[in-house]
Design a protein around this motif. Structure first.
Motif, PDB file in Angstrom:
ATOM      1  N   THR A 207       0.836  -1.193   0.000  1.00  0.00           N
ATOM      2  CA  THR A 207       0.000   0.000   0.000  1.00  0.00           C
ATOM      3  C   THR A 207       0.872   1.245   0.000  1.00  0.00           C
ATOM      4  O   THR A 207       1.936   1.272   0.614  1.00  0.00           O
ATOM      5  N   SER A 208       0.437   2.247  -0.719  1.00  0.00           N
ATOM      6  CA  SER A 208       1.179   3.511  -0.754  1.00  0.00           C
ATOM      7  C   SER A 208       0.632   4.497   0.262  1.00  0.00           C
ATOM      8  O   SER A 208       1.140   5.597   0.428  1.00  0.00           O
ATOM      9  N   LYS A 209      -0.429   4.092   0.952  1.00  0.00           N
ATOM     10  CA  LYS A 209      -1.068   4.970   1.926  1.00  0.00           C
ATOM     11  C   LYS A 209      -0.342   4.877   3.262  1.00  0.00           C
ATOM     12  O   LYS A 209      -0.486   3.899   3.994  1.00  0.00           O
ATOM     13  N   ILE A 210       0.471   5.874   3.585  1.00  0.00           N
ATOM     14  CA  ILE A 210       1.180   5.914   4.853  1.00  0.00           C
ATOM     15  C   ILE A 210       0.532   6.979   5.740  1.00  0.00           C
ATOM     16  O   ILE A 210       0.555   8.166   5.410  1.00  0.00           O
ATOM     17  N   PRO A 211      -0.076   6.589   6.848  1.00  0.00           N
ATOM     18  CA  PRO A 211      -0.767   7.572   7.704  1.00  0.00           C
ATOM     19  C   PRO A 211       0.197   8.609   8.260  1.00  0.00           C
ATOM     20  O   PRO A 211       1.324   8.290   8.639  1.00  0.00           O
ATOM     21  N   ASN A 212      -0.259   9.839   8.306  1.00  0.00           N
ATOM     22  CA  ASN A 212       0.510  10.921   8.926  1.00  0.00           C
ATOM     23  C   ASN A 212      -0.339  11.486  10.054  1.00  0.00           C
ATOM     24  O   ASN A 212      -1.103  12.430   9.863  1.00  0.00           O
ATOM     25  N   TRP A 213      -0.210  10.877  11.233  1.00  0.00           N
ATOM     26  CA  TRP A 213      -1.057  11.273  12.355  1.00  0.00           C
ATOM     27  C   TRP A 213      -0.829  12.726  12.748  1.00  0.00           C
ATOM     28  O   TRP A 213      -1.777  13.436  13.086  1.00  0.00           O
ATOM     29  N   GLY A 214       0.418  13.173  12.714  1.00  0.00           N
ATOM     30  CA  GLY A 214       0.706  14.553  13.097  1.00  0.00           C
ATOM     31  C   GLY A 214      -0.057  15.542  12.240  1.00  0.00           C
ATOM     32  O   GLY A 214      -0.657  16.502  12.746  1.00  0.00           O
ATOM     33  N   GLU A 215      -0.062  15.314  10.930  1.00  0.00           N
ATOM     34  CA  GLU A 215      -0.765  16.215  10.019  1.00  0.00           C
ATOM     35  C   GLU A 215      -2.275  16.124  10.207  1.00  0.00           C
ATOM     36  O   GLU A 215      -2.971  17.146  10.263  1.00  0.00           O
ATOM     37  N   LEU A 216      -2.799  14.905  10.321  1.00  0.00           N
ATOM     38  CA  LEU A 216      -4.243  14.721  10.486  1.00  0.00           C
ATOM     39  C   LEU A 216      -4.730  15.338  11.799  1.00  0.00           C
ATOM     40  O   LEU A 216      -5.763  16.016  11.839  1.00  0.00           O
TER      41      LEU A 216
ATOM     42  N   SER B  86      -3.272  17.721  13.517  1.00  0.00           N
ATOM     43  CA  SER B  86      -3.112  19.172  13.459  1.00  0.00           C
ATOM     44  C   SER B  86      -4.296  19.806  12.738  1.00  0.00           C
ATOM     45  O   SER B  86      -4.845  20.828  13.181  1.00  0.00           O
ATOM     46  N   GLN B  87      -4.715  19.201  11.639  1.00  0.00           N
ATOM     47  CA  GLN B  87      -5.885  19.699  10.910  1.00  0.00           C
ATOM     48  C   GLN B  87      -7.138  19.606  11.774  1.00  0.00           C
ATOM     49  O   GLN B  87      -7.973  20.524  11.773  1.00  0.00           O
ATOM     50  N   LYS B  88      -7.254  18.513  12.518  1.00  0.00           N
ATOM     51  CA  LYS B  88      -8.402  18.324  13.402  1.00  0.00           C
ATOM     52  C   LYS B  88      -8.423  19.397  14.493  1.00  0.00           C
ATOM     53  O   LYS B  88      -9.474  20.000  14.761  1.00  0.00           O
ATOM     54  N   ASN B  89      -7.283  19.638  15.123  1.00  0.00           N
ATOM     55  CA  ASN B  89      -7.210  20.652  16.176  1.00  0.00           C
ATOM     56  C   ASN B  89      -7.586  22.030  15.643  1.00  0.00           C
ATOM     57  O   ASN B  89      -8.325  22.788  16.283  1.00  0.00           O
TER      58      ASN B  89
ATOM     59  N   ILE C 280      -7.137  20.297  23.961  1.00  0.00           N
ATOM     60  CA  ILE C 280      -6.378  20.757  22.801  1.00  0.00           C
ATOM     61  C   ILE C 280      -4.885  20.685  23.111  1.00  0.00           C
ATOM     62  O   ILE C 280      -4.062  20.318  22.261  1.00  0.00           O
ATOM     63  N   GLY C 281      -4.534  20.997  24.355  1.00  0.00           N
ATOM     64  CA  GLY C 281      -3.143  20.897  24.787  1.00  0.00           C
ATOM     65  C   GLY C 281      -2.628  19.464  24.721  1.00  0.00           C
ATOM     66  O   GLY C 281      -1.487  19.225  24.299  1.00  0.00           O
ATOM     67  N   LEU C 282      -3.457  18.506  25.139  1.00  0.00           N
ATOM     68  CA  LEU C 282      -3.074  17.100  25.004  1.00  0.00           C
ATOM     69  C   LEU C 282      -2.847  16.750  23.534  1.00  0.00           C
ATOM     70  O   LEU C 282      -1.887  16.049  23.178  1.00  0.00           O
ATOM     71  N   GLY C 283      -3.751  17.253  22.695  1.00  0.00           N
ATOM     72  CA  GLY C 283      -3.607  17.006  21.261  1.00  0.00           C
ATOM     73  C   GLY C 283      -2.303  17.556  20.722  1.00  0.00           C
ATOM     74  O   GLY C 283      -1.611  16.899  19.929  1.00  0.00           O
ATOM     75  N   GLU C 284      -1.949  18.751  21.158  1.00  0.00           N
ATOM     76  CA  GLU C 284      -0.699  19.365  20.700  1.00  0.00           C
ATOM     77  C   GLU C 284       0.516  18.573  21.180  1.00  0.00           C
ATOM     78  O   GLU C 284       1.506  18.431  20.450  1.00  0.00           O
TER      79      GLU C 284
ATOM     80  N   ALA D 235       0.598  15.320  21.671  1.00  0.00           N
ATOM     81  CA  ALA D 235       0.657  14.136  20.812  1.00  0.00           C
ATOM     82  C   ALA D 235       1.210  14.472  19.437  1.00  0.00           C
ATOM     83  O   ALA D 235       2.010  13.719  18.868  1.00  0.00           O
ATOM     84  N   ILE D 236       0.796  15.614  18.893  1.00  0.00           N
ATOM     85  CA  ILE D 236       1.273  16.044  17.577  1.00  0.00           C
ATOM     86  C   ILE D 236       2.776  16.297  17.589  1.00  0.00           C
ATOM     87  O   ILE D 236       3.513  15.823  16.720  1.00  0.00           O
ATOM     88  N   GLU D 237       3.239  17.050  18.575  1.00  0.00           N
ATOM     89  CA  GLU D 237       4.674  17.343  18.680  1.00  0.00           C
ATOM     90  C   GLU D 237       5.488  16.066  18.865  1.00  0.00           C
ATOM     91  O   GLU D 237       6.575  15.912  18.293  1.00  0.00           O
ATOM     92  N   PHE D 238       4.956  15.146  19.659  1.00  0.00           N
ATOM     93  CA  PHE D 238       5.651  13.893  19.911  1.00  0.00           C
ATOM     94  C   PHE D 238       5.774  13.068  18.621  1.00  0.00           C
ATOM     95  O   PHE D 238       6.865  12.593  18.267  1.00  0.00           O
ATOM     96  N   VAL D 239       4.671  12.912  17.906  1.00  0.00           N
ATOM     97  CA  VAL D 239       4.688  12.150  16.654  1.00  0.00           C
ATOM     98  C   VAL D 239       5.621  12.798  15.637  1.00  0.00           C
ATOM     99  O   VAL D 239       6.396  12.122  14.954  1.00  0.00           O
ATOM    100  N   ASN D 240       5.541  14.109  15.534  1.00  0.00           N
ATOM    101  CA  ASN D 240       6.374  14.816  14.549  1.00  0.00           C
ATOM    102  C   ASN D 240       7.861  14.743  14.869  1.00  0.00           C
ATOM    103  O   ASN D 240       8.702  14.939  13.991  1.00  0.00           O
ATOM    104  N   SER D 241       8.190  14.473  16.138  1.00  0.00           N
ATOM    105  CA  SER D 241       9.595  14.398  16.536  1.00  0.00           C
ATOM    106  C   SER D 241      10.213  13.034  16.250  1.00  0.00           C
ATOM    107  O   SER D 241      11.428  12.866  16.327  1.00  0.00           O
ATOM    108  N   LEU D 242       9.377  12.052  15.922  1.00  0.00           N
ATOM    109  CA  LEU D 242       9.862  10.689  15.751  1.00  0.00           C
ATOM    110  C   LEU D 242      10.524  10.486  14.395  1.00  0.00           C
ATOM    111  O   LEU D 242      10.110  11.071  13.392  1.00  0.00           O
TER     112      LEU D 242
END
Length: 294
Positions: free
Chosen positions: A108-117, A119-122, A147-151, A153-160
């Motif tokens: 599959t070429s579909k690679i999930p990008n949780w940080g981006e998704l 961030s758009q949700k927030n 929203i802070g918890l969401g941020e 999670a986003i920062e953590f995922v993006n740092s990986l």
């Protein structure tokens, strides 16, 4: 509804049972489930094709039954319905059911990008509450924290550092009170990382008032995860899907504001669980620092 089933499917059940999820009936010892299709009708062909792929791989999901016009959707009183053949009606799921369901998705070429998704949700939720939040004081009071918890999670995922790992067939949503009928429903299948289902199940189970300690220990001690998957699991546990889902129900007047207290009253207890996961990881993983978990 019996006439519609007779006409569109050439099926003649003696009795039809209606629940909030749909209509159940038996014909010649085969069990059927007719339910409203709530997603975008433009997506139904893709869902149908995915379910055929799974069935062809001898992986069970409820087979979708085409109507007499060879169509996937049947419009009854101008509402789209879909019919499935199912061996399951009841039986609440457990963590073992989720682990058993897991099947690797190959090529599959579909690679999930949780940080981006996320961030758009927030961003969407912050705009939405600025327009509609004034009449929901309990939401206003708690929104910034989540929203802070969401941020976080986003920062953590993006740092990986991303690594190539197998994706699996997972679920768009999974809840602790789901039955096997829900688990094998092809309308709820998506493609994602394996940790998605387990984390969402555990969060749902916790906020429904159940102890998740045994399930959490079992999962982390028996499931072989890569370093990247361990971190994705932690990020998904931090991201407050449970709050945002209920928030949207409340903001659109489908739930009462007071329902949010079932979540906000458990803030400290849930933070303790996240901290335990974080400190357990630190024993054997190079965990990126999260200040409020130290």
């Amino acid at each position: 509804m019996k006439n519609a089933i007779n006409y569109y499917y050439n099926l003649y059940p003696e009795t039809i049972h209606q629940t909030e999820k749909g209509y159940y009936f038996i014909v010649n010892q085969a069990r059927y489930f007719l339910t409203k299709y709530l997603n975008d009708p433009k997506e139904i062909q893709k869902t149908y094709n995915m379910h055929l792929t799974l069935l062809n791989q001898n992986f069970y999901v409820h087979p979708i039954i085409l109507n007499i016009q060879n169509q996937i959707l049947t419009y009854i009183n101008n509402e789209p319905y879909i019919l499935m053949l199912t061996i399951y009606y009841e039986g609440k799921i457990t963590i073992n059911d989720i682990l058993y369901f897991e099947k690797p998705m190959i090529n599959t070429s579909k690679i999930p990008n949780w940080g981006e998704l996320w961030s758009q949700k927030n961003d969407y939720l912050e705009y939405q509450i600025s327009q509609l939040g004034k009449s929901h004081p309990l939401i206003i009071e708690s929104f910034s924290y989540y929203i802070g918890l969401g941020e976080t999670a986003i920062e953590f995922v993006n740092s990986l550092e991303k690594t190539n790992i197998n994706l699996v067939y997972a679920h768009k949503r999974i809840e602790a009170d789901y039955t096997k009928l829900d688990l094998y429903n092809p309308l709820n299948i998506t493609i994602d990382y394996s940790v998605r289902d387990i984390s969402e199940y555990l969060k749902s189970k916790f906020f429904s008032g159940q102890d998740i300690t045994e399930d959490l220990i079992k999962y982390l001690n028996t499931k072989k995860l890569s370093t990247y998957e361990y971190f994705l699991f932690l990020a998904r546990m931090i991201y407050p899907t449970y709050y945002f889902d209920l928030y949207e129900e409340i903001i659109t007047d489908h739930q009462k504001d007071e329902e949010i207290k079932k979540i906000t009253s458990k803030v400290e207890e849930f933070e303790t669980i996240i901290k335990k996961i974080y400190h357990y990881y630190k024993i054997f993983l190079p965990v990126p620092r999260i200040d409020w978990l130290e």
